[in-house]
Write an enzyme that holds these catalytic residues in place. Structure first.
Site, mmCIF file in Angstrom:
data_model
loop_
_atom_site.group_PDB
_atom_site.id
_atom_site.type_symbol
_atom_site.label_atom_id
_atom_site.label_comp_id
_atom_site.label_asym_id
_atom_site.label_seq_id
_atom_site.Cartn_x
_atom_site.Cartn_y
_atom_site.Cartn_z
ATOM 1 N N TYR A 150 9.059 4.245 -20.124
ATOM 2 C CA TYR A 150 10.413 4.774 -20.390
ATOM 3 C C TYR A 150 10.327 6.228 -20.882
ATOM 4 O O TYR A 150 10.993 7.120 -20.375
ATOM 5 C CB TYR A 150 11.086 3.898 -21.455
ATOM 6 C CG TYR A 150 12.414 4.416 -21.973
ATOM 7 C CD1 TYR A 150 13.583 4.227 -21.239
ATOM 8 C CD2 TYR A 150 12.500 5.079 -23.195
ATOM 9 C CE1 TYR A 150 14.809 4.690 -21.723
ATOM 10 C CE2 TYR A 150 13.716 5.546 -23.689
ATOM 11 C CZ TYR A 150 14.869 5.348 -22.940
ATOM 12 O OH TYR A 150 16.072 5.804 -23.411
ATOM 13 N N LYS A 200 11.862 9.758 -19.276
ATOM 14 C CA LYS A 200 12.790 10.646 -19.985
ATOM 15 C C LYS A 200 12.200 12.047 -20.101
ATOM 16 O O LYS A 200 12.929 13.043 -20.021
ATOM 17 C CB LYS A 200 13.124 10.077 -21.367
ATOM 18 C CG LYS A 200 14.006 8.827 -21.304
ATOM 19 C CD LYS A 200 15.372 9.143 -20.711
ATOM 20 C CE LYS A 200 16.301 7.928 -20.741
ATOM 21 N NZ LYS A 200 17.567 8.169 -20.049
HETATM 22 N N1 NAP Z 1 20.121 3.240 -27.062
HETATM 23 C C1 NAP Z 1 19.201 4.134 -27.396
HETATM 24 O O1 NAP Z 1 18.533 4.003 -28.410
HETATM 25 C C2 NAP Z 1 19.019 5.380 -26.563
HETATM 26 C C3 NAP Z 1 18.307 6.427 -27.126
HETATM 27 C C4 NAP Z 1 18.128 7.591 -26.376
HETATM 28 C C5 NAP Z 1 18.601 7.649 -25.092
HETATM 29 N N2 NAP Z 1 19.287 6.614 -24.548
HETATM 30 C C6 NAP Z 1 19.767 6.725 -23.181
HETATM 31 O O2 NAP Z 1 21.161 6.718 -23.141
HETATM 32 C C7 NAP Z 1 21.629 6.164 -21.927
HETATM 33 C C8 NAP Z 1 22.662 5.102 -22.222
HETATM 34 O O3 NAP Z 1 22.052 4.040 -22.963
HETATM 35 P P1 NAP Z 1 22.889 3.041 -23.876
HETATM 36 O O4 NAP Z 1 22.336 3.144 -25.221
HETATM 37 O O5 NAP Z 1 24.319 3.244 -23.664
HETATM 38 O O6 NAP Z 1 22.425 1.644 -23.323
HETATM 39 P P2 NAP Z 1 23.191 0.607 -22.381
HETATM 40 O O7 NAP Z 1 24.500 0.274 -22.950
HETATM 41 O O8 NAP Z 1 22.235 -0.470 -22.125
HETATM 42 O O9 NAP Z 1 23.420 1.467 -21.066
HETATM 43 C C9 NAP Z 1 22.481 1.590 -20.042
HETATM 44 C C10 NAP Z 1 23.254 1.447 -18.773
HETATM 45 O O10 NAP Z 1 22.430 1.719 -17.639
HETATM 46 C C11 NAP Z 1 22.905 0.875 -16.623
HETATM 47 N N3 NAP Z 1 21.952 0.701 -15.561
HETATM 48 C C12 NAP Z 1 20.685 0.256 -15.651
HETATM 49 N N4 NAP Z 1 20.136 0.198 -14.439
HETATM 50 C C13 NAP Z 1 21.060 0.621 -13.550
HETATM 51 C C14 NAP Z 1 21.090 0.797 -12.143
HETATM 52 N N5 NAP Z 1 20.021 0.519 -11.368
HETATM 53 N N6 NAP Z 1 22.222 1.268 -11.566
HETATM 54 C C15 NAP Z 1 23.287 1.541 -12.329
HETATM 55 N N7 NAP Z 1 23.325 1.404 -13.660
HETATM 56 C C16 NAP Z 1 22.209 0.947 -14.270
HETATM 57 C C17 NAP Z 1 23.204 -0.396 -17.309
HETATM 58 O O11 NAP Z 1 24.062 -1.159 -16.501
HETATM 59 P P3 NAP Z 1 24.107 -2.790 -16.585
HETATM 60 O O12 NAP Z 1 25.177 -3.063 -17.591
HETATM 61 O O13 NAP Z 1 24.493 -3.170 -15.210
HETATM 62 O O14 NAP Z 1 22.753 -3.225 -16.992
HETATM 63 C C18 NAP Z 1 23.851 0.085 -18.579
HETATM 64 O O15 NAP Z 1 25.241 0.243 -18.402
HETATM 65 C C19 NAP Z 1 20.378 5.667 -21.206
HETATM 66 O O16 NAP Z 1 19.965 6.642 -20.275
HETATM 67 C C20 NAP Z 1 19.362 5.582 -22.309
HETATM 68 O O17 NAP Z 1 18.064 5.737 -21.799
HETATM 69 C C21 NAP Z 1 19.527 5.472 -25.281
#
Ligand code: NAP
Ligand code: FAD
Lengths: 455, 253
Positions: free
Chosen positions: B158, B162
């Site tokens: 991951y 990133k």
């Molecule tokens: N949470 C953290 O700690 C954190 C920290 C830093 C960065 N981020 C980044 O922030 C972004 C949003 O994360 P979040 O925290 O909001 O988590 P989240 O709610 O789990 O969101 C991730 C989303 O990605 C979607 N997804 C995964 N695979 C996909 C695919 N093949 N096609 C389309 N959609 C897909 C998921 O859809 P489904 O609902 O269909 O699975 C989900 O809606 C991500 O890029 C993550 O890496 C998160």
């Protein structure tokens, strides 16, 4: 053609977009229009509209070459035929020494004839002379299909009036014949009154005296609160007659040579330079400097009409977030609404450097012309002021409620619905536009943002 | 077209069910908002999220989008523009965290994750950037992560995606210079969301709401990068230089 992608903003330096910018002579327009893609084309004047009216993101933006040197002055008729790309600055330098003045000037002389027509600009004499469009006798208009139309109040009046106030979305005005005002001198005779509050101001302006003067405008201190709310300086003036001039000016009564003093350097002043405290202090000074009452003071054209032009690029004072202008009009009888609007702005603390109140006279036939009989208020506010978006959306509601509207040339924030309520003749204008531009060649950011062309 | 206050009319969230992406959409809504498009693979979940955003003045639509299906990206973005006009803000919010070190030991899983987080993100970004360039304005918000600042063993696949995405997004932003289009790179730390559910929070943990706050501020200010919370910028500029043997022992989750 030499095109360069350039980031453009309005005078407020708020929402930029990049476009292919090109300078063209009128003879080059038809060929250039053939190459326009789905992002369309737009003519830009001197970029003195505050918002995104003279921008066309991703499309073509055309600066029309032209100057006042080939202007044709008909001294007998008192008219001038001039290229639409020429500025009022150039035109004034040409006509004032010859005993003429433009029928309408905005608060800056750095606007083009085309921009003056497209925004149907108004000046301090609106209650007396109406807006710019009323003084346009004819014009030639570059149409989207490459042809040129000759239009006037009696020649395709629908297209003529749709072009006046039409924000460049009916075509490119190439040249126009304008009725001028004869003047004996290049000076203004000015009366100044200091007024303690808004009610006194509006009463004074409405008492009939205003109509005895060609020019009238009031500056309001919006930083003042409570019983001082709306304290203001009212100036009224007329072109000075020869015998009003002091002896030393009588030898050269029509001399005219406005100077620009300084330009604000591109180095941005400390953010927050313009805040409530500095503005309040500035306004206090301005208010105290004004005489309580002074009759018949003699001023130059530039100090009376264009004081801000003396400080070149003054909008840069507002730094990176830029500045936002808001100009509204509410009909006569809605003085209470105006008071509530002023109270709301004052209470918001959004520092307004300049707030200008003026009485509008009758409107004209142009469906998108801004002025209508009533009170108009123009506010300058720093784009970065917290809560400004909320404030202006709120003001929109108050203005519409009062039967008023806001000005395209200043707008950078509103929504399509506001325009539909404020400009009930929009559909009429759209019908003309569809007739002359069925393929939507003319496009602007303002037009897209406010859905001017469609529903 | 954004207005003078950076209030967008049209908003698109790629990964339209992401908690952070949705929080950003909520924070961006203003009286000028016309349309929000949630592009996601789980349409039912998307509809639920849409209901919370919808109002009299805001049209919210849910469209099918799979980050892994790169061949479809250009069409999906094209259809959105066709239906709603210029793209003002596009939030690239999809991403998968994987299963820690296990993902790093499973060929298929590792490749699939890299495909979504990196290849898919690049493909969707290019499709968006082409549109923004053409329209001469608009911003792509890319959700990167501090995990890419210095990749940790706990989620190295991951973290690596990133790191790559972050570099790509910065370069894309530079390449768009002068076109009117912009890229905002958002680097959150640990965020309490579906992605991290059940995991032990890392230091400086934050919420989707706070990330949205910082993002919207960055958009209004025209920033190229924002960190959430802001202090992580300084934390990571120190962590980047920690010697390897110590780095490997740090309790960073
Ligand atoms: N949470 C953290 O700690 C954190 C920290 C830093 C960065 N981020 C980044 O922030 C972004 C949003 O994360 P979040 O925290 O909001 O988590 P989240 O709610 O789990 O969101 C991730 C989303 O990605 C979607 N997804 C995964 N695979 C996909 C695919 N093949 N096609 C389309 N959609 C897909 C998921 O859809 P489904 O609902 O269909 O699975 C989900 O809606 C991500 O890029 C993550 O890496 C998160
Ligand atoms: C300090 C200051 C004071 C001002 N005071 C006033 C005031 O008192 N009253 C008032 O009414 N306005 C005022 N304005 C606003 C200004 O007068 C208008 O915005 C005017 O339209 C600007 O002219 P421009 O040549 O800079 O046009 P731009 O700002 O470049 O363009 C404005 C519009 O005109 C169109 N246009 C330009 N040229 C042509 C052409 N040849 N044919 C067709 N369309 C064309 C453009 O497409 C655009 O839609 C003020 C502005 C400033 C900066």
């Amino acid at each position: 053609m030499a095109v360069t992608r350039t980031s453009l903003t309005g005078w407020g330096r708020t929402n930029p977009s990049a476009a292919e910018l090109v300078e063209l002579f009128r003879s080059e327009l038809p060929a250039a229009l053939k190459e326009v893609d789905d992002r369309g084309a737009l003519v830009r004047g001197l970029g003195r509209s505050y918002g995104d009216a003279a921008q066309n993101g991703g499309g073509l933006v055309i600066r029309l070459m032209g100057s006042a040197t080939d202007a044709l002055l008909d001294r007998e008729a008192g008219t001038v035929t001039v290229s639409a790309g020429a500025s009022l600055d150039e035109l004034l330098r040409y006509i004032v020494p010859r005993g003429f003045f433009v029928p309408v000037t905005p608060g800056t002389r750095f606007v083009t004839i085309g921009g003056a027509i497209a925004s149907d600009i108004h000046g301090k004499n609106h209650h007396f002379d109406g807006s710019f469009g009323k003084h346009v006798l004819r014009m030639s208009l570059q149409l989207a299909d490459g042809s040129v139309a000759e239009i006037g109040p009696d020649r395709d009046p629908e297209l003529f009036w749709a072009t006046i106030g039409g924000m460049g979305l009916t075509g490119i005005v190439l040249d126009a014949t304008i009725r001028l005002l004869r003047v004996e001198t290049s000076r203004m005779a000015v009366d100044t009154h200091r007024l303690p509050d808004l009610d006194t101001l509006m009463d004074t302006m409405a008492d009939g005296d205003d109509d005895a003067h060609r020019y009238s405008v009031a500056w309001i201190d919006l930083a003042a609160k409570g019983s001082q709310l709306g304290r203001s300086v009212l100036t009224r003036g007329d072109h000075a007659r020869f015998e009003q001039l002091p002896a030393k000016h009588q030898s050269d009564p029509l001399s005219y040579g406005p100077e620009q003093l300084v330009s604000v350097p591109p180095i941005i002043p400390r953010p927050g330079l313009l805040n409530h405290v500095t503005v309040a202090a500035f306004n206090e000074l301005w208010f105290r400097k004004a005489p309580k009452r002074k009759i018949g003071g003699i001023e130059s054209i530039s100090s009376f009409f264009h004081p801000l032009d003396m400080v070149g690029q003054w909008a840069r004072f507002y730094g990176k977030p830029g500045l936002v202008q808001y100009q509204l009009v509410v009909p006569f009888g809605q003085e209470d609404a105006m008071r509530r609007i002023v109270e709301r702005v004052s209470a918001s603390g959004a520092a307004s450097f300049l707030a200008v109140l003026k009485r509008f006279g009758a409107g004209n036939e142009a469906p998108l012309s801004f002025p209508q009989p009533g009170w108009t208020l123009a506010l300058d506010m720093p784009g970065g002021a917290p809560g400004l978006g909320k404030l202006l959306h709120g003001l929109d509601d108050m203005v519409l409620e009062a039967g008023g509207r806001n000005y395209f040339a200043k707008d950078a924030h509103t929504v399509p619905e506001t325009i539909r309520r404020g400009y009930p003749r929009l559909a009429e204008w759209q019908a003309v536009r569809r007739r002359v531009d069925p393929h939507e060649v003319w496009q602007s950011d303002l037009g897209r943002r406010l859905h001017l062309a469609g529903d | 077209m954004d207005n003078a206050f950076g209030e967008p009319q049209n908003i698109v969230v790629l990964g339209g069910t992401s908690e952070i992406g949705l929080a950003i959409a909520h924070h961006l809504v203003s009286p000028v908002t016309r349309s929000i498009v949630l592009a996601c693979r789980d349409l039912a979940k998307g509809e639920q999220a849409a209901a919370a955003l919808r109002s009299d003045t805001v049209e919210v639509s849910v469209v099918s989008f799979d980050a892994a299906d790169t061949a479809s990206h250009e069409r999906v973005i094209g259809d959105i523009v066709e239906a709603h006009g210029d793209l003002d803000v596009v939030v690239l919010a999809f991403g998968q965290l994987g299963n820690g070190e296990a993902t790093g030991a499973d060929v298929a899983e590792a490749a699939a994750l890299a495909h979504v987080n990196f290849t898919g993100a690049i493909s969707a970004s290019v499709a968006v950037a082409n549109r923004l360039r053409k329209q001469g304005h608009g911003t792509l918000v890319v959700l990167s992560s501090v995990a890419g600042e210095r990749v940790r063993k706990a989620n190295f696949v991951y973290g690596a995606t990133k790191a790559g995405l972050d570099g790509f997004a910065q370069g894309l932003g530079d390449s768009l210079e002068g076109t009117g289009a912009r890229v905002l790179v958002v680097r959150p730390g640990f965020v309490h969301s579906a992605m991290t559910k059940g995991m032990k929070a890392a230091p400086f943990a934050t919420t989707p709401d706070k990330v949205a706050d910082v993002t919207v501020q960055g958009l209004r200010r025209g920033n190229r990068t924002v960190w959430a919370p802001g202090i992580l910028r300084f934390v990571f500029s120190a962590l980047r230089h920690v010697p390897g043997p110590i780095w490997r022992k740090l309790p960073l989750g």
